[in-house]
Design an enzyme around this catalytic site. Structure first.
Site, short mmCIF file in Angstrom:
data_model
loop_
_atom_site.label_atom_id
_atom_site.label_comp_id
_atom_site.label_asym_id
_atom_site.label_seq_id
_atom_site.Cartn_x
_atom_site.Cartn_y
_atom_site.Cartn_z
N ARG A 236 -16.26 -28.67 30.70
CA ARG A 236 -14.81 -28.52 30.88
C ARG A 236 -14.23 -29.86 31.34
O ARG A 236 -14.78 -30.51 32.23
CB ARG A 236 -14.49 -27.45 31.93
CG ARG A 236 -14.65 -26.02 31.44
CD ARG A 236 -13.58 -25.62 30.41
NE ARG A 236 -13.75 -24.26 29.92
CZ ARG A 236 -14.46 -23.92 28.85
NH1 ARG A 236 -15.06 -24.84 28.12
NH2 ARG A 236 -14.54 -22.65 28.47
N GLU A 265 -6.26 -30.93 27.85
CA GLU A 265 -6.48 -30.86 26.40
C GLU A 265 -5.19 -30.41 25.74
O GLU A 265 -4.49 -29.57 26.31
CB GLU A 265 -7.59 -29.85 26.08
CG GLU A 265 -8.94 -30.39 26.48
CD GLU A 265 -10.11 -29.48 26.12
OE1 GLU A 265 -9.93 -28.52 25.36
OE2 GLU A 265 -11.21 -29.75 26.62
N HIS A 284 -13.05 -30.90 21.45
CA HIS A 284 -13.61 -29.62 21.92
C HIS A 284 -14.23 -28.84 20.75
O HIS A 284 -13.80 -27.74 20.42
CB HIS A 284 -12.52 -28.78 22.61
CG HIS A 284 -13.07 -27.77 23.56
ND1 HIS A 284 -12.46 -27.40 24.73
CD2 HIS A 284 -14.20 -27.01 23.51
CE1 HIS A 284 -13.16 -26.47 25.35
NE2 HIS A 284 -14.23 -26.21 24.63
C1 DGY Z 1 -16.69 -21.98 25.39
O1 DGY Z 1 -17.27 -21.12 24.73
O2 DGY Z 1 -16.46 -21.86 26.59
C2 DGY Z 1 -16.25 -23.21 24.67
O3 DGY Z 1 -15.71 -24.15 25.50
C3 DGY Z 1 -15.32 -22.86 23.54
O4 DGY Z 1 -16.04 -23.02 22.38
#
Ligand code: DGY
Length: 323
Positions: A236, A265, A284
């Site tokens: 993250r 983001e 991402h």
């Molecule tokens: C998740 O699954 O948490 C990812 O960040 C999104 O694909």
């Protein structure tokens, strides 16, 4: 029961829900404002949510008809799970099915930064391929280096295993709990957070994000890292302070950074990190493979189907809801 699915997912998920008697609604325009999204949510029993809308007290107050939520993600930092549990709402997520894809993204970023491949690819596209120069474009080898994993769970394990097998890297890690399987299979060594930061040649984040870890990786931490180190984040973006990361890079406190997640983001194109040759940023896409996305669609659907049949969700982020 009626499911609100805010964005199309691979067909397998929709088929599973329909075959099990769920009525699935997908809006034609899937670029919903928060207000429109909330309005839809008020009319449904179940939600299969793609993206990172906040599921907080305000949401649950405004949408009292919601009985269960399936997230199209493994991460659930956008959900107030305590609030959901208090209201007896199970929150499904999608662990395991995206671990390989996400670890492959971290591995890709690590290599791309070590050899500045995305930067030089841009130069070739711009007609800037210059004469062979023994002192130009020098990267660094990963062979035998130390990988530090912050959060050695499923995804961290996949990344560590790849690094050990491909490059004979030494694995160190920092977690809330010991990972004995990793210690046995990968000869991984548990270290303190400070040791992780000080000893890693590549530091890769694979932990679940919690609000109290906001910008944990800041100037103070970058200062302690090795000057040859590479910082990788596929977890993250909230983990990093990007101004401090930029300063650390231009002042040679660390060597490079590979990010699949940014803070915030999307990253704006004016972000100075994008000007650096030793930075690679992806939008991402950690779980963006056919295999992972089909797995996520299937598991998210199975979570809602299980709930509709009065069963436990196969992957639930707030297990305590069943106590
Ligand atoms: C998740 O699954 O948490 C990812 O960040 C999104 O694909």
């Amino acid at each position: 029961m009626k499911v609100f699915l805010n964005k199309r997912i691979p067909e397998i998920g929709i088929t599973i829900m329909k075959e099990n008697g769920l009525e699935v609604f997908i809006p034609e325009n899937d670029k919903l404002s928060t207000e429109e999204w909330l309005q839809y949510c008020q009319d449904f029993d179940l939600i299969l949510n793609v993206g990172f809308h906040q599921f907080d007290k305000n949401f649950f107050d405004l949408c009292p008809n919601i009985k269960a939520i399936a997230l199209f993600s493994v991460g659930f930092d956008h959900v107030d799970t305590k609030e959901a549990t208090a209201r007896k709402i199970p929150i499904g997520n999608t662990p395991d099915v995206l671990s390989v894809a996400t670890a492959e993204t971290a591995f890709l970023l690590m290599q791309s930064v070590a050899r500045r491949s995305s930067f030089y690819f841009e130069r070739v596209k711009n007609g800037e391929w210059e004469d062979f120069d023994p002192l130009f474009a020098l990267g660094q080898e990963l062979n035998g280096k130390t990988l530090g994993v912050f959060g050695l769970g499923r995804i961290g394990f996949e990344m560590a295993e790849k690094c050990k097998n491909a490059f004979g890297m030494k694995i160190i890690y920092h977690n809330r709990n010991l990972n004995e399987e990793a210690q046995r299979k990968l000869e991984a060594e548990y270290v303190s957070f400070d040791e992780l930061v000080q000893q890693s040649d590549v530091l890769s984040i694979h932990a679940n994000f919690k609000a109290e870890q906001s910008e944990l990786f800041n100037a103070k931490i970058f200062d302690k890292m090795k000057p040859n180190s590479i910082f990788i984040n596929t977890a993250r973006g909230g983990f990093q302070n990007e101004k401090d990361l930029y300063e650390a890079l231009i002042n040679n406190k660390i060597w490079g950074a590979g990010l699949d997640v940014t803070n915030p983001e999307p990253m704006i194109k004016e972000n100075p990190l994008l000007q650096l040759s030793n930075v690679c940023v992806l939008p991402h896409i950690g779980s963006a493979t056919e295999e992972a996305r089909n797995g996520m669609a299937k598991l998210a659907a199975e979570n809602l189907v299980a709930f509709s049949k009065g069963k436990k969700m196969p992957a639930c982020a707030n297990e305590e809801v069943y106590i």
